[in-house]
Design an enzyme around this catalytic site. Structure first.
Site, PDB file in Angstrom:
ATOM      1  N   ILE A   1       0.909  -1.046  -0.025  1.00  0.00           N
ATOM      2  CA  ILE A   1       0.192   0.143  -0.011  1.00  0.00           C
ATOM      3  C   ILE A   1       0.979   1.076   0.176  1.00  0.00           C
ATOM      4  O   ILE A   1       0.101   2.630  -0.049  1.00  0.00           O
ATOM      5  CB  ILE A   1      -0.898  -0.023   1.276  1.00  0.00           C
ATOM      6  CG1 ILE A   1      -0.039  -0.174   2.223  1.00  0.00           C
ATOM      7  CG2 ILE A   1      -1.801  -1.194   1.392  1.00  0.00           C
ATOM      8  CD1 ILE A   1      -0.844  -0.084   3.756  1.00  0.00           C
ATOM      9  N   GLY A   2       1.926   1.343   0.444  1.00  0.00           N
ATOM     10  CA  GLY A   2       2.931   2.824  -0.021  1.00  0.00           C
ATOM     11  C   GLY A   2       4.567   2.118  -0.003  1.00  0.00           C
ATOM     12  O   GLY A   2       4.244   1.266   0.322  1.00  0.00           O
TER      13      GLY A   2
ATOM     14  N   GLY B   1       8.129   3.329   2.532  1.00  0.00           N
ATOM     15  CA  GLY B   1       8.216   4.086   3.659  1.00  0.00           C
ATOM     16  C   GLY B   1       9.615   4.296   3.128  1.00  0.00           C
ATOM     17  O   GLY B   1      10.607   4.154   1.964  1.00  0.00           O
TER      18      GLY B   1
ATOM     19  N   ASP C   1       7.449  16.403  13.886  1.00  0.00           N
ATOM     20  CA  ASP C   1       7.036  16.529  12.705  1.00  0.00           C
ATOM     21  C   ASP C   1       5.235  16.578  11.688  1.00  0.00           C
ATOM     22  O   ASP C   1       5.001  15.028  11.027  1.00  0.00           O
ATOM     23  CB  ASP C   1       7.641  15.413  11.758  1.00  0.00           C
ATOM     24  CG  ASP C   1       7.777  14.827  10.103  1.00  0.00           C
ATOM     25  OD1 ASP C   1       7.356  16.302   9.153  1.00  0.00           O
ATOM     26  OD2 ASP C   1       7.582  13.993   9.294  1.00  0.00           O
TER      27      ASP C   1
ATOM     28  N   PHE D   1      12.341   2.697   4.419  1.00  0.00           N
ATOM     29  CA  PHE D   1      12.915   1.554   4.941  1.00  0.00           C
ATOM     30  C   PHE D   1      13.003   0.582   3.992  1.00  0.00           C
ATOM     31  O   PHE D   1      13.425  -0.192   3.400  1.00  0.00           O
ATOM     32  CB  PHE D   1      12.962   1.220   6.191  1.00  0.00           C
ATOM     33  CG  PHE D   1      13.342   1.863   7.104  1.00  0.00           C
ATOM     34  CD1 PHE D   1      15.114   2.271   7.388  1.00  0.00           C
ATOM     35  CD2 PHE D   1      13.128   2.996   7.692  1.00  0.00           C
ATOM     36  CE1 PHE D   1      15.743   3.220   8.219  1.00  0.00           C
ATOM     37  CE2 PHE D   1      13.652   3.535   8.562  1.00  0.00           C
ATOM     38  CZ  PHE D   1      14.833   4.275   8.881  1.00  0.00           C
ATOM     39  N   GLY D   2      11.427   0.402   3.734  1.00  0.00           N
ATOM     40  CA  GLY D   2      11.064  -0.709   2.747  1.00  0.00           C
ATOM     41  C   GLY D   2       9.760  -0.541   2.111  1.00  0.00           C
ATOM     42  O   GLY D   2       8.987   0.945   2.653  1.00  0.00           O
TER      43      GLY D   2
HETATM   44  P1  AMP Z   1       5.114   5.609   6.174  1.00  0.00           P
HETATM   45  O1  AMP Z   1       5.995   4.811   5.631  1.00  0.00           O
HETATM   46  O2  AMP Z   1       4.509   5.944   7.403  1.00  0.00           O
HETATM   47  O3  AMP Z   1       5.393   6.906   5.359  1.00  0.00           O
HETATM   48  O4  AMP Z   1       3.600   4.879   5.467  1.00  0.00           O
HETATM   49  C1  AMP Z   1       4.011   5.316   3.755  1.00  0.00           C
HETATM   50  C2  AMP Z   1       2.882   4.940   3.368  1.00  0.00           C
HETATM   51  O5  AMP Z   1       2.185   3.871   3.913  1.00  0.00           O
HETATM   52  C3  AMP Z   1       1.565   5.724   4.519  1.00  0.00           C
HETATM   53  O6  AMP Z   1       1.661   6.971   3.346  1.00  0.00           O
HETATM   54  C4  AMP Z   1       0.459   5.629   3.651  1.00  0.00           C
HETATM   55  O7  AMP Z   1      -0.657   5.726   2.869  1.00  0.00           O
HETATM   56  C5  AMP Z   1       0.829   4.221   4.401  1.00  0.00           C
HETATM   57  N1  AMP Z   1       0.439   3.599   5.437  1.00  0.00           N
HETATM   58  C6  AMP Z   1       1.189   2.991   6.493  1.00  0.00           C
HETATM   59  N2  AMP Z   1       1.132   3.265   8.012  1.00  0.00           N
HETATM   60  C7  AMP Z   1      -0.497   2.556   7.475  1.00  0.00           C
HETATM   61  C8  AMP Z   1      -1.118   2.231   8.444  1.00  0.00           C
HETATM   62  N3  AMP Z   1      -1.100   1.752   9.358  1.00  0.00           N
HETATM   63  N4  AMP Z   1      -2.554   1.603   7.869  1.00  0.00           N
HETATM   64  C9  AMP Z   1      -2.525   1.741   6.006  1.00  0.00           C
HETATM   65  N5  AMP Z   1      -1.376   2.249   5.443  1.00  0.00           N
HETATM   66  C10 AMP Z   1      -0.354   3.011   6.098  1.00  0.00           C
END
Ligand code: AMP
Length: 964
Positions: free
Chosen positions: A606-607, A609, A725, A611-612
Site C-alpha cells: 500500500i505504500g 516507507g 513532524d 526503509f521498505g
Molecule cells: P510511512 O512509512 O509511515 O511514511 O508509510 C508510507 C505510507 O504507507 C503512508 O503514507 C500510508 O499511505 C501507508 N501507511 C502507513 N502506515 C499505514 C497504516 N497503519 N495503515 C494504512 N496505511 C498505512
C-alpha cells in the site's frame, strides 16, 4: 659485765655460737643485747622466735643473794625507718625501747649435762620500715641460742581458675587481708575473684572466679587447655570441649566452633552446636488443582530431601506471560494476592487471586530452608496455566464520537482488565422518553453508528461486551441528542434545521453514490500503480470500502471527535527515549511485542516507507480475532544502523496507547524480513485522503478530524513527547474517519534537564512549512512548536490538503513568517477555526494554546455548531489586495491613514512624534495601544496595513497575509 659470745654443742652435737650472761650473784645486773636493724619487707606483723636455756637459781642460805638471781629476761623492740643505731643509740634503757614481754623459761636446768632449750615466740604489728629487737638480762643465767625474726604469708594459691599471689598477713592476729585473684591463662573473669588472707596465713572465704575461654577446657589442676582437633567449645565455661557436630570438622586445636564440610551449611540462626545441613530438594508433584478466570489453586508434596533441617518453607514467584504466548513474562502485578502467603509458609497448597482472565501464568514454588540463601541452590518446581476467560468488565468510558441530524456514533475502549478476546459488543439504544422503544445491535468494532434516528431527539445508549464466558454488565446510560445537519451547503444557503429528513436522505444517497464511485476509481488507480501485486483481496477491499464509506462521506464525521464522559483511571506514563538505551535492542524488547511471522499474511503493498514497502495484511494470533494490519518491512540489504533506526520507531510507538495515536501490534525481529506491524488505517494518510475528497465533508466532519488529531497530540505531549513532524501526511485515517497521529521517525523526547523543556537537535532536515520559527532558528522543539505545526495541519484540513504556503520557497516562507505573515483562512473556513490557527502561530511560544485547550475549544465548537457558521473573510491565495495601495508611495502618515479609513487617529500619531512611513513599518501592536488605539478591530486593520508595508519595503512576494 655483759653478754659473752661462746661456742656450744647442742644435744645432737652440732656446734653453735651463742651469747651467755650469768651474773646471778651480782646486784643491779643490766645487760643489754640488740639485734641488727631488720627490714620489714612486706610484713605487717613481725614474729620473733627466741631459743634459749636458763639455769635454775640455786637456793642460797643467804636470802639476799637468793633474791638477786633471776629466771627471766625482758624482750624489747624499737621501730625505725632506717638503720640508725650505734653503741649509744637508742639509749639502753627500758623507756627508750618498747617492752614486748618478760620471758620466763619453761625449762630451767640444774645439771649442766641436762640442758633443755626453751623456745619463746612473740609478735608485734609493724608500721615503720624496720625494727631492732633487744634483750635485757637483769641477773639470770641465760644462754641465747638463736633469734629468728619472720613474718607470715598466705601462700600462692589457684582457686576457681584464678591465681591469688602470696600475701603477708595483716598487722593484727585477727585482721584479714582481701586479695584479688587473676584469671589463669585462657580463662575469663566471670565474677571478680577475691580471697581473704587470715592472720594465721591461711586463705578463707573465696568469692568469684574465672571460666575457661571458648576453645579451651578446664582441667582439675585449675588450668585451661586448648580443645583437641575434632572438638570445639564455643562459649566461656568450664565444660569440656565437645566433639564436632555432624558434617562439620575442626582441624586446629582450641577451635571455638567446627566448620561445615563442603556442601553443608549453617544458617545464621543455627547454634554452633547444630549439625551442618543442606537446602531441601524441589517440591514434588506441583499440580494445578483448580483455576478460573481470576484465581488458581495448586498443590504439591514436600521435597524428598529436607537437608537435615526442620525449618522447611515455601516461596512463590508469579509470572504473568500475556495472552497466547509470544509476549515476555513479567512479575505479576501488585494486585495479585497469595493465600496463605507469598513466602515463608509451609502448607503444601497455594491459592493465587486477582489474576487476569485469559492470561498465561507461570507459578514457581521454591522449597527453602535456613541454608538456602547460603547455598544459593535453587529448588523450584513450576507450573504453567492459562486463566479462564471472564465475562467482560463493565465498560465505563462510552464516548460520543459524533452526532448528526439522524445518527449518532458512540465509541468505547476495551473493558478494563479484559485480556481475553471480546467476541462482540451489544448495544442498546432507546429514545429517552421511551425506554422500551430501542433495539439491540451487535458489533465487533469499538464504535457504532446508530442511523435513522429522529431529529433533535435525546437517545440513551448502553454497551456491553461478550467473551466466551458470556455477557458483561451494561455500561451506564449516556444520553445524546441528535442535532442539526451542518454542512457547507446548509451554511451557505442559510438552511439548518429546516432541511427535511427526506431531503437529507436524498442528498445522502446521492453523495454516497458519488463517493463510492470516487473510491472505486481511487482503488483502481492504486491497483494500476502495482500496489496490489500479491493477490486480489483488494477487490474485497473495494467492496468493503464502498459500503463503509457511503455513510461517512454523507453524514459521518470524524471519529476523533470524542467527548469524554468518563476519564479512564490511570497514571500518565512518561515517554522514554529509546536513544537513551545503551543497547537499542533492549528498548525494542521492552516496548514492543514479538510476533511470530507465521501469524502474518501479507495481502498487498500500500505504500513505500523510508526503509521498505508498507503492506496491508492480516494478523492471526491464536485465540484472538483475526485483524487487518499495516506491515512496514525493512528492505533486504539494510545495514545494522538501518535496522536499529527502523525498529526505533517501533520502540517509540510501542509506548503509546491512545485512540488517536497509531497502535503498534508488534514487531517481527526473529526472522526476515524485519517488520513493524500496526493497526490498519483504511483511508491512508490524511493529506492524500483530503485531496482525493476535496469539498466532500461537512465543516463538523473536518473539525472532528482536527479534534482527533489534537487529542492524540494532547496524549503525546502529556507523555513528554515532542513529535517534530506533525503534518497531515503523517496522520492516518481509518474507515470511520478516526484520525491518528503516526510517523515517529523524526520525533525526539523533550530533554527534561533543559530549562524550558526544549529539544535541540544536532541537525537533520526540518519540515520548514510546518515548523515553528524558534524551532527553525534555534532548533528548539517543544510541545509548543508541535502546537504551531498543529495549526498548519488545521489549515491543511480546512483546505482539503492544500500545500501550506503554496509554491513559495522555504526561504520565502521563513522570511514571511518572521515578518509576521500568517496563512489566511482557507475557503469556507469558519472564523473560529482560523482564529485557533492564528493562536497556534503566536510568535511567542508560551502564548500558544496547549493541546488540552485546543481539544476543549474544538469540543466547544462541535457542541455548539452555530459558532462555526461565521465564515472567515475569503480572498484568493495569491492575491495582492487591489484595495491595498502601494504603501511605500505614501509620503505622509495622514495619507496612509486615510487610505485605510483610520484617519481619526492622525493626531495620535502626530503627537507621538511619528513622521514617516519608515517608522510606521516598524510599529507594533503595543505601540498602537500606547497611542490610545484600543479597539482590537482597528488595531488589526492598522497592523495588517503595517505588515503589508513591511513586506513591500522588504520585497517579500506577498500573498494574502494575516497578522496575529
Ligand atoms: P510511512 O512509512 O509511515 O511514511 O508509510 C508510507 C505510507 O504507507 C503512508 O503514507 C500510508 O499511505 C501507508 N501507511 C502507513 N502506515 C499505514 C497504516 N497503519 N495503515 C494504512 N496505511 C498505512
Amino acid at each position: 659485765m655483759g653478754w659473752v659470745e661462746a661456742s656450744y654443742n647442742d644435744n645432737e652435737g652440732n656446734p653453735l655460737r651463742i651469747y651467755t650472761s650469768c651474773y646471778v650473784t651480782q646486784t643491779n645486773v643490766n645487760n643489754w643485747l640488740r639485734t641488727p636493724f631488720i627490714d620489714r619487707k612486706d610484713a605487717n606483723r613481725l614474729y620473733i622466735d627466741i631459743r634459749f636455756s636458763m639455769r635454775k637459781c640455786i637456793r642460797h642460805k643467804d636470802p639476799q643473794r637468793l633474791q638477786q638471781c633471776k629466771e627471766t629476761f625482758v624482750l624489747y623492740y624499737y621501730e625505725a625507718e632506717s638503720d640508725f643505731a650505734n653503741a649509744m643509740m637508742p639509749t639502753w634503757d627500758p623507756e627508750t625501747y618498747f617492752k614486748m614481754d618478760v620471758i620466763a623459761a619453761d625449762y630451767l636446768y640444774e645439771d649442766e649435762n641436762d640442758i633443755r632449750i626453751n623456745v619463746e615466740t612473740k609478735s608485734i604489728p609493724i608500721t615503720r620500715q624496720g625494727v631492732y629487737f633487744a634483750i635485757q638480762d637483769t641477773g639470770a643465767c641465760i644462754s641465747l641460742i638463736s633469734i629468728k625474726v619472720y613474718y607470715i604469708t598466705c601462700p600462692n594459691i589457684t582457686q576457681n581458675y584464678a591465681l591469688f599471689l602470696e600475701t603477708p598477713t595483716g598487722p593484727d592476729l585477727t585482721s584479714v587481708v582481701q586479695k584479688q585473684g587473676q584469671c589463669v591463662a585462657n580463662a575469663a573473669e566471670e565474677k571478680r575473684p577475691t580471697y581473704l588472707c587470715k592472720g594465721g596465713g591461711t586463705w578463707a572465704l573465696l568469692d568469684g572466679g574465672c571460666k575457661c575461654m571458648p576453645g579451651y577446657q578446664a582441667t582439675p589442676s585449675q588450668t585451661c587447655v586448648g580443645c583437641p582437633a575434632g572438638t570445639y567449645k564455643w562459649h566461656t565455661s568450664n565444660e569440656p570441649c565437645r566433639n564436632c557436630p555432624a558434617h562439620s570438622f575442626s582441624s586446629h586445636r582450641h577451635s571455638v566452633m567446627c566448620e561445615c564440610e563442603s556442601g553443608f551449611y549453617r544458617s545464621p540462626d543455627d547454634l554452633k552446636s547444630a549439625p551442618c545441613t543442606k537446602p531441601p530438594s524441589a517440591p514434588l508433584n506441583l499440580k494445578l488443582k483448580s483455576s478460573d478466570h481470576m484465581s488458581a489453586t495448586m498443590t504439591w508434596s514436600q521435597p524428598q530431601f529436607l537437608g537435615g533441617r526442620t525449618d522447611l518453607s515455601y516461596r512463590v514467584e508469579c509470572l504473568e506471560c500475556g495472552t497466547g504466548g509470544g509476549s515476555p513474562c513479567r512479575e505479576c502485578s501488585s494486585g495479585v494476592e497469595f493465600y496463605p502467603k507469598q513466602q515463608a509458609f509451609n502448607t503444601t497448597s497455594l491459592t493465587v487471586r486477582g489474576l487476569l482472565p485469559s492470561t498465561d501464568y507461570n507459578i514457581k514454588v521454591y522449597a527453602e530452608n535456613g541454608v538456602t540463601q547460603k547455598s544459593k541452590r535453587v529448588s523450584v518446581a513450576q507450573t504453567e496455566f492459562t486463566t479462564e476467560a471472564a465475562v467482560p468488565a463493565k465498560i465505563n468510558d462510552v464516548q460520543v464520537i459524533s452526532v448528526g441530524s439522524t445518527w449518532i456514533t458512540v465509541g468505547w475502549d476495551r473493558p478494563l482488565g479484559s485480556q481475553g478476546d471480546i467476541e462482540r459488543y451489544q448495544l442498546r439504544h432507546f429514545p429517552k422518553n421511551n425506554r422500551s422503544g430501542g433495539d439491540l445491535v451487535y458489533t465487533k468494532q469499538k464504535n457504532y453508528t446508530f442511523r435513522g434516528l429522529a431529529l433533535q431527539t435525546e437517545y440513551g445508549f448502553q454497551v456491553r461486551g461478550k467473551t466466551q464466558k458470556g455477557w458483561g454488565q451494561y455500561s451506564d446510560i449516556i444520553y445524546v441528542k441528535t442535532g442539526t445537519l451542518v454542512s457547507r451547503s446548509t451554511i451557505e444557503q442559510g438552511q439548518g434545521m429546516s432541511v427535511g429528513i427526506i431531503a437529507g436522505a436524498i442528498v445522502a444517497v446521492i453523495l454516497c453514490m458519488a463517493i463510492a464511485i470516487i473510491m472505486v476509481l481511487i482503488l483502481l488507480r492504486r491497483n494500476r500503480n502495482g500496489c496490489n501485486e500479491k493477490n486480489v483481496s483488494e477487490c474485497d477491499n473495494l467492496q468493503y470500502t464502498n459500503v463503509v464509506h457511503c455513510a461517512p462521506l454523507e453524514h459521518h464525521f470524524n471519529g476523533g471527535l470524542t467527548v469524554p464522559l468518563f476519564q479512564p483511571p490511570g497514571v500518565v506514563k512518561t515517554y522514554i527515549d529509546p536513544h537513551t538505551y545503551e543497547d537499542p535492542n533492549q528498548a525494542v524488547r521492552e516496548f514492543t511485542r514479538e510476533i511470530d511471522a507465521s501469524h502474518i499474511t501479507i495481502e498487498s503493498v500500500i505504500g513505500g516507507g523510508e526503509f521498505g514497502d508498507v503492506c496491508k495484511g492480516k494478523l492471526r494470533i491464536p485465540n484472538r480475532a483475526e485483524m487487518s494490519v499495516a506491515i512496514k518491512t525493512l528492505k533486504p540489504g539494510a545495514t545494522d544502523k538501518n535496522r536499529l533506526d527502523f525498529l526505533t520507531e517501533a520502540s517509540i510507538m510501542g509506548q503509546f496507547d491512545d485512540q488517536n495515536v497509531i497502535f503498534l501490534e508488534g514487531v517481527v525481529t526473529k526472522s526476515n524480513p524485519i517488520m513493524i506491524v500496526t493497526e490498519y488505517m483504511a483511508n491512508g494518510s490524511l493529506d492524500a485522503y483530503l485531496r482525493n475528497n476535496d469539498g466532500k465533508f461537512t465543516v463538523i466532519q473536518l473539525v472532528g478530524m482536527m479534534r482527533g488529531i489534537a487529542s492524540g497530540m494532547k496524549y503525546l505531549s502529556e507523555m513528554g513527547y515532542v513529535h517534530r513532524d506533525l503534518a497531515a501526511r503523517n496522520i492516518l485515517v481509518n474507515e470511520t474517519l478516526v484520525c491518528k497521529v503516526a510517523d515517529f521517525g523524526l520525533s525526539r523526547e523533550i530533554e527534561s534537564d533543559t530549562t524550558d523543556g526544549a529539544y535541540t537537535t544536532k541537525g537533520g532536515k526540518i519540515p520548514v512549512r510546518w515548523t515553528a520559527p524558534e524551532a527553525i532558528a534555534f532548533r528548539k522543539f517543544t510541545s509548543a512548536s508541535d502546537v504551531w505545526s498543529y495549526g498548519v495541519v488545521m489549515w491543511e484540513v480546512m483546505s482539503y490538503g492544500e500545500r501550506p504556503y503554496w509554491n513559495w520557497s522555504n526561504q520565502d516562507v521563513i522570511k514571511a513568517v518572521e515578518r509576521g505573515y500568517r496563512l489566511p483562512p482557507p475557503m469556507d473556513c469558519p472564523e473560529a477555526c482560523h482564529q485557533l490557527m492564528l493562536d497556534c502561530w503566536q510568535k511567542e511560544r508560551s502564548h500558544r494554546p496547549k493541546f488540552l485547550a485546543i481539544v476543549k475549544t474544538l469540543d466547544k465548537l462541535i457542541r455548539a455548531p452555530e459558532l462555526l457558521r461565521k465564515i472567515a473573510k475569503q480572498r484568493p491565495h495569491n492575491f495582492i489586495d487591489p484595495n491595498m495601495p502601494d504603501m511605500t508611495q505614501f509620503t505622509s502618515i495622514e495619507d496612509w491613514l486615510i487610505s485605510i479609513k483610520m484617519e481619526r487617529y492622525s493626531n495620535n500619531f502626530l503627537h507621538a512624534g511619528y513622521c514617516n512611513m519608515e517608522q510606521i513599518s516598524r510599529m507594533t501592536v503595543k505601540e498602537l495601544i500606547n497611542l490610545g488605539i484600543t479597539l482590537v478591530g482597528h488595531q488589526k486593520k492598522i497592523m495588517n496595513s503595517v505588515q503589508t508595508l513591511r513586506a513591500q519595503l522588504g520585497g517579500v512576494q506577498m500573498s494574502e497575509g494575516f497578522l496575529v
